[in-house]
Each structure stands twice: as C-alpha cells, then as structure tokens.
Scaffold this motif. Structure first.
Motif: not given
Length: 176
Positions: A35-53
């Motif tokens: 969405k912006g700077d890749p370094a600011e991605i919350n990788a754990i939360a993003a991974t969990q959101a994808l795993a929920q799917c």
C-alpha cells in the motif's frame, strides 16, 4: 541465521496463534501489492488474514514475503467470505489487494471468441506472438478466436490472469 538467533526471534514473536479459517466463501484470485512502503507492512497480520481465507500458513507467509521483496504476489484464495472485509483487513496492515474479476461465463462460442481476441489484442500481440509468449498452441488459439472451440475452465482462468496482469505474466514466462 544461527539457532540462538532464531530462538531469540521466536521468543520476541510470542506463542503461535491459531488461525480461525473462514467456514464458507468463494474462491478469489487476487494480486497483492504494498500500500505504501513495503517495510511498513505488518507481515504477521497480513499472513493471518490470508490464512483465514484457507491458504496454508506457509504459503500465506511466502506470499507476504513476495509482496515485501518483489512488490507483488498473485494468489488464489480458497475461501473469501467477503472481498470488502479482506480488503479492509489487508489495507490496515499495509497491503493493497486487487481482486481479479471472475472468469466470464462463456455460454456461446461467439462470446468466447470475442473475449479471447480481446485478451490477446489487449496485450498488443499477434496470434503467433501470443502463442509463443504464453505457451498456447497457435491452432488452438485460432480455433478459440474463430469460434470453433470454447476454452476449458483452466484455459479461461489462465487467460483471465493474463488479462488482469499481462506484464507480470510476460515476466514470469520470460524468467521461468
């Protein structure tokens, strides 16, 4: 990374959390980008959101790493309960999802030929160039475009992916 360093990292992360997976939903194809700077991605939360799917946790983790390292990832999510909710969850953690529209229902040969030709011409290639670039048999492509044959579901999905992200698909074919 040494074992001691790895233990320290895991210690900071805390205990493994259970991922509540969606019990229902539809299969969705999505391109993920920062969405912006890749370094600011919350990788754990993003991974969990994808795993929920319905993605396996390792695949979800690798997809997020690809977004951070390469700038994008193309995924098929098995069970998306709500596109809007997933988009909001991912946006909140720094990931911009672009959902690929569903494969068109090609009930007639005429609709099929129009769509296949549109996909090919949208990338600016001749039939022969498209055939070589994307590994589609030239005679088969010609049959699709003449309305003599309708692409199978897997071929429609492939063409849909090309239509949605032609530059990435060309890079993958060239590099792969």
């Amino acid at each position: 990374m040494k074992n001691a360093e790895l233990k320290e990292v895991f210690g900071r992360l805390g205990p493994v959390q259970v991922v509540d997976r969606n019990q229902s939903g539809s299969k969705e194809s999505v391109v993920l980008r920062p969405k912006g700077d890749p370094a600011e991605i919350n990788a754990i939360a993003a991974t969990q959101a994808l795993a929920q799917c319905g993605l396996k946790l390792l695949l979800a983790k690798r997809a997020v790493e690809s977004v951070i390292d390469e700038g994008e990832a193309l995924l098929v999510l098995p069970q998306v309960a709500s596109r809007e909710r997933l988009a909001n969850e991912l946006a909140a953690v720094g990931v911009h999802p672009e959902f690929i529209r569903r494969s068109p229902k090609l009930k007639s040969k005429n609709a099929s030929k129009e769509w296949v030709k549109k996909v090919r011409t949208s990338v600016g290639l001749t039939q022969k160039q498209f055939s070589v670039m994307f590994g589609v048999d030239l005679k088969t492509l010609q049959k699709y475009e003449q309305g003599d044959s309708v692409p199978a579901a897997a071929v429609r999905a492939y063409l849909q992916t090309i239509e949605a992200n032609p530059e990435k698909m060309m890079r993958m074919r060239i590099e792969g």
